[in-house]
Design a protein around this motif. Structure first.
Motif, mmCIF file in Angstrom:
data_model
loop_
_atom_site.group_PDB
_atom_site.id
_atom_site.type_symbol
_atom_site.label_atom_id
_atom_site.label_comp_id
_atom_site.label_asym_id
_atom_site.label_seq_id
_atom_site.Cartn_x
_atom_site.Cartn_y
_atom_site.Cartn_z
ATOM 1 N N ALA A 49 -3.806 -10.462 6.100
ATOM 2 C CA ALA A 49 -3.228 -11.680 6.677
ATOM 3 C C ALA A 49 -1.772 -11.452 7.065
ATOM 4 N N ALA A 50 -1.022 -10.755 6.220
ATOM 5 C CA ALA A 50 0.374 -10.458 6.555
ATOM 6 C C ALA A 50 0.449 -9.545 7.775
ATOM 7 N N GLY A 51 -0.506 -8.630 7.899
ATOM 8 C CA GLY A 51 -0.512 -7.741 9.058
ATOM 9 C C GLY A 51 -0.809 -8.467 10.345
ATOM 10 N N ILE A 52 -1.657 -9.462 10.275
ATOM 11 C CA ILE A 52 -1.999 -10.218 11.477
ATOM 12 C C ILE A 52 -0.842 -11.122 11.906
ATOM 13 N N PHE A 53 -0.209 -11.780 10.939
ATOM 14 C CA PHE A 53 0.794 -12.786 11.273
ATOM 15 C C PHE A 53 2.234 -12.306 11.181
ATOM 16 N N VAL A 54 2.499 -11.218 10.451
ATOM 17 C CA VAL A 54 3.890 -10.815 10.238
ATOM 18 C C VAL A 54 4.222 -9.512 10.961
ATOM 19 N N ASP A 55 3.610 -8.412 10.514
ATOM 20 C CA ASP A 55 3.990 -7.106 11.049
ATOM 21 C C ASP A 55 2.796 -6.167 10.955
ATOM 22 N N LEU A 56 2.648 -5.314 11.953
ATOM 23 C CA LEU A 56 1.482 -4.441 12.049
ATOM 24 C C LEU A 56 1.323 -3.443 10.894
ATOM 25 N N PRO A 57 2.395 -2.858 10.347
ATOM 26 C CA PRO A 57 2.199 -1.931 9.219
ATOM 27 C C PRO A 57 1.515 -2.572 8.012
ATOM 28 N N TRP A 58 1.694 -3.864 7.843
ATOM 29 C CA TRP A 58 1.012 -4.555 6.745
ATOM 30 C C TRP A 58 -0.503 -4.538 6.964
ATOM 31 N N LEU A 59 -0.914 -4.618 8.222
ATOM 32 C CA LEU A 59 -2.338 -4.565 8.540
ATOM 33 C C LEU A 59 -2.920 -3.202 8.158
ATOM 34 N N PHE A 60 -2.192 -2.135 8.429
ATOM 35 C CA PHE A 60 -2.641 -0.805 8.041
ATOM 36 C C PHE A 60 -2.770 -0.706 6.521
ATOM 37 N N ALA A 61 -1.778 -1.223 5.804
ATOM 38 C CA ALA A 61 -1.836 -1.205 4.340
ATOM 39 C C ALA A 61 -3.041 -2.014 3.838
ATOM 40 N N GLY A 62 -3.343 -3.115 4.517
ATOM 41 C CA GLY A 62 -4.506 -3.917 4.147
ATOM 42 C C GLY A 62 -5.806 -3.173 4.380
ATOM 43 N N CYS A 63 -5.868 -2.427 5.469
ATOM 44 C CA CYS A 63 -7.083 -1.637 5.742
ATOM 45 C C CYS A 63 -7.277 -0.539 4.697
ATOM 46 N N VAL A 64 -6.187 0.102 4.289
ATOM 47 C CA VAL A 64 -6.284 1.130 3.248
ATOM 48 C C VAL A 64 -6.740 0.506 1.933
ATOM 49 N N ALA A 65 -6.157 -0.632 1.574
ATOM 50 C CA ALA A 65 -6.561 -1.318 0.343
ATOM 51 C C ALA A 65 -8.013 -1.786 0.431
ATOM 52 N N GLY A 66 -8.435 -2.206 1.617
ATOM 53 C CA GLY A 66 -9.827 -2.622 1.796
ATOM 54 C C GLY A 66 -10.796 -1.469 1.609
ATOM 55 N N ASN A 67 -10.432 -0.293 2.103
ATOM 56 C CA ASN A 67 -11.277 0.884 1.901
ATOM 57 C C ASN A 67 -11.365 1.242 0.419
ATOM 58 N N LEU A 68 -10.250 1.162 -0.283
ATOM 59 C CA LEU A 68 -10.250 1.447 -1.717
ATOM 60 C C LEU A 68 -11.114 0.435 -2.471
ATOM 61 N N ALA A 69 -10.995 -0.839 -2.101
ATOM 62 C CA ALA A 69 -11.804 -1.875 -2.751
ATOM 63 C C ALA A 69 -13.288 -1.651 -2.477
ATOM 64 N N ALA A 70 -13.626 -1.288 -1.251
ATOM 65 C CA ALA A 70 -15.035 -1.023 -0.921
ATOM 66 C C ALA A 70 -15.568 0.153 -1.727
ATOM 67 N N CYS A 71 -14.746 1.188 -1.883
ATOM 68 C CA CYS A 71 -15.182 2.339 -2.685
ATOM 69 C C CYS A 71 -15.427 1.944 -4.135
ATOM 70 N N LEU A 72 -14.557 1.112 -4.698
ATOM 71 C CA LEU A 72 -14.757 0.673 -6.081
ATOM 72 C C LEU A 72 -16.024 -0.162 -6.224
ATOM 73 N N HIS A 73 -16.268 -1.042 -5.263
ATOM 74 C CA HIS A 73 -17.477 -1.862 -5.326
ATOM 75 C C HIS A 73 -18.730 -1.002 -5.182
ATOM 76 N N LEU A 74 -18.717 -0.050 -4.260
ATOM 77 C CA LEU A 74 -19.883 0.812 -4.060
ATOM 78 C C LEU A 74 -20.095 1.745 -5.240
ATOM 79 N N ASP A 75 -19.003 2.234 -5.842
ATOM 80 C CA ASP A 75 -19.115 3.109 -6.996
ATOM 81 C C ASP A 75 -19.751 2.363 -8.164
#
Length: 83
Positions: A49-75
């Motif tokens: 949400a911060a990446g969409i409304f504030v600054d683009l680097p936050w969106l990248f950080a959100g995507c990285v965190a999302g990948n990590l969360a998906a890996c934890l859920h799948l594991d």
């Protein structure tokens, strides 16, 4: 039937402790693991949400965190089906 010497036999309390340790090593810690995954999910949503409304680097950080969360859920899901 094999009999073990007294030094090898475990009491019921020791067996329960060992099972608890094994569950912790397997990553199947119930509440702690659930809180970790929920916290990471919330962080992911906030960063996206911060990446969409504030600054683009936050969106990248959100995507990285999302990948990590998906890996934890799948594991967690694959460990459950393997047993």
């Amino acid at each position: 039937m094999t009999t073990f010497p007294e030094s090898v036999r475990l009491t019921a309390r020791e067996r329960r402790q060992l099972r608890g340790i094994e569950r912790g090593l397997d990553g199947r810690s119930g509440t702690a693991g659930r809180l970790l995954r929920a916290g990471l999910d919330a962080t992911t949503l906030a960063l996206v949400a911060a990446g969409i409304f504030v600054d683009l680097p936050w969106l990248f950080a959100g995507c990285v965190a999302g990948n990590l969360a998906a890996c934890l859920h799948l594991d967690r899901r694959t460990r459950r089906t393997q047993c």
